[in-house]
Design an enzyme around this catalytic site. Sequence first.
Site, short mmCIF file in Angstrom:
data_model
loop_
_atom_site.label_atom_id
_atom_site.label_comp_id
_atom_site.label_asym_id
_atom_site.label_seq_id
_atom_site.Cartn_x
_atom_site.Cartn_y
_atom_site.Cartn_z
N SER A 80 0.80 -1.22 0.00
CA SER A 80 0.00 0.00 0.00
C SER A 80 0.84 1.27 0.00
CB SER A 80 -0.93 0.00 1.22
OG SER A 80 -0.18 0.05 2.40
N THR A 199 -2.34 2.73 3.36
CA THR A 199 -1.59 3.97 3.43
C THR A 199 -0.92 3.92 4.78
OG1 THR A 199 -3.28 5.17 2.17
CG2 THR A 199 -1.97 6.50 3.66
N THR A 217 1.54 7.01 0.60
CA THR A 217 0.72 5.92 0.05
C THR A 217 1.03 5.65 -1.41
OG1 THR A 217 -1.58 5.17 -0.16
CG2 THR A 217 -1.16 7.43 -0.76
N ARG A 227 -4.69 9.60 -11.01
CA ARG A 227 -5.60 9.78 -9.86
C ARG A 227 -4.80 10.19 -8.62
NH1 ARG A 227 -6.03 7.29 -4.47
NH2 ARG A 227 -8.19 7.43 -3.81
N THR A 250 -6.37 6.94 6.78
CA THR A 250 -6.20 5.90 5.76
C THR A 250 -7.60 5.48 5.31
OG1 THR A 250 -6.19 4.14 7.43
CG2 THR A 250 -4.06 5.04 6.80
N GLY A 251 -7.67 4.81 4.18
CA GLY A 251 -8.99 4.40 3.67
C GLY A 251 -9.30 5.12 2.38
N1 GLY Z 1 -6.16 7.08 1.40
C1 GLY Z 1 -5.35 6.69 0.35
C2 GLY Z 1 -5.95 6.92 -0.99
O1 GLY Z 1 -7.15 6.85 -1.15
O2 GLY Z 1 -5.22 7.17 -1.91
#
Ligand code: GLY
Length: 348
Positions: A80, A199, A217, A227, A250-251
């Site tokens: 991640s 992350t 991340t 993105r 995170t998430g």
């Molecule tokens: N929280 C990490 C991402 O969505 O890139």
Amino acid sequence: MKGRLNRRDFMSSTAASVGTLAIGAAAPKTVGDRAPIVIASGNGLRAVERAMQLVRGGHDPLDAAIEGVAIVEADPNDHSVGLGGLPNEEGVVELDAAVMHGPTHGGGSVAAIRNIMHPAAVARQVMQRTRHCLLVGEGALDFARAHGFPEVNLLTVEARKIWLRWKETRDANDDWLPEPEDKVAAYVRETLARRITGTIHCSVLDTHGDLGCTTTTSGLAFKIPGRVGDSPILGAGLYLDNEVGSAGSTGLGEANLLNLSSYLVVEGMRRGLSPKDAIMETCKRIATTSVRDPRRRRGDGKTTFNVSFYAVNKKGQYAGGCIYPGGSMAVHDGTSARVIGCDSLYDK
Ligand code: GLY
């Protein structure tokens, strides 16, 4: 497991690659008399240990946080973050990271940067060596090269195999022919069973009561190239105010971009909420706003995604919390480093 580095290989790769103090970190100062606290997301046990060691030696709280997360950025077995992070849909690893420094209220970030193992350390250089806050893509890579960051291939054999399986099984009508099911390695199947949004966040309160934080991340696995998630956006994936506290997440990043969630957590603490209550108030806000869009609403009216928060206030109180249960955080409170469970807004 084919393609995985064993522990000895990883320890030597870690020893060789973690060295973010060499580019842009301050010299250690005198050690203060406040009890330091280091918190991180659940994958950050080694990060909190290393960061605590550094703040105890008088290092700046942000430098300690960056060097702590660098261990995870350099770990090829963590898919991640950094080296070994899962790539975008074209098989290219693109990283996002940001930092904030309490004493100066400084911040810097890089987004969609390729070929650099330690984007959090590049973000510190953006903060210190430019008048800007955010550099993206080619510009971020050129900037990192200019500051002497080495370029590496971030796509490990294991991450490439996971990506290839994802690519080959997407569309039965395309021309890619997947390997037979019985030949697919267990780690490929296990990783593809859920979409990785992992992350690492780390917040540090040092011995002078000063704060520093970073979030780093590889973003959403198999994302559309270019993105950018919440991690490099100040206020979304992390935020701090040296008078109040520090928070990060995170998430699913889009949920934090749409709610500037880490800023909300810090503002909750400014209004006197405990870290836990500030996190829960933020989770409630996200749960309320997100489900206005049916694409983010489950049949039971709850969100289709999860996010987790980690926060520490100026007094050294800390908490971790998520929308759904199962999350964890790492903490070093000066006595020991451990992983503990997070509170959740919903019980299922
Ligand atoms: N929280 C990490 C991402 O969505 O890139």
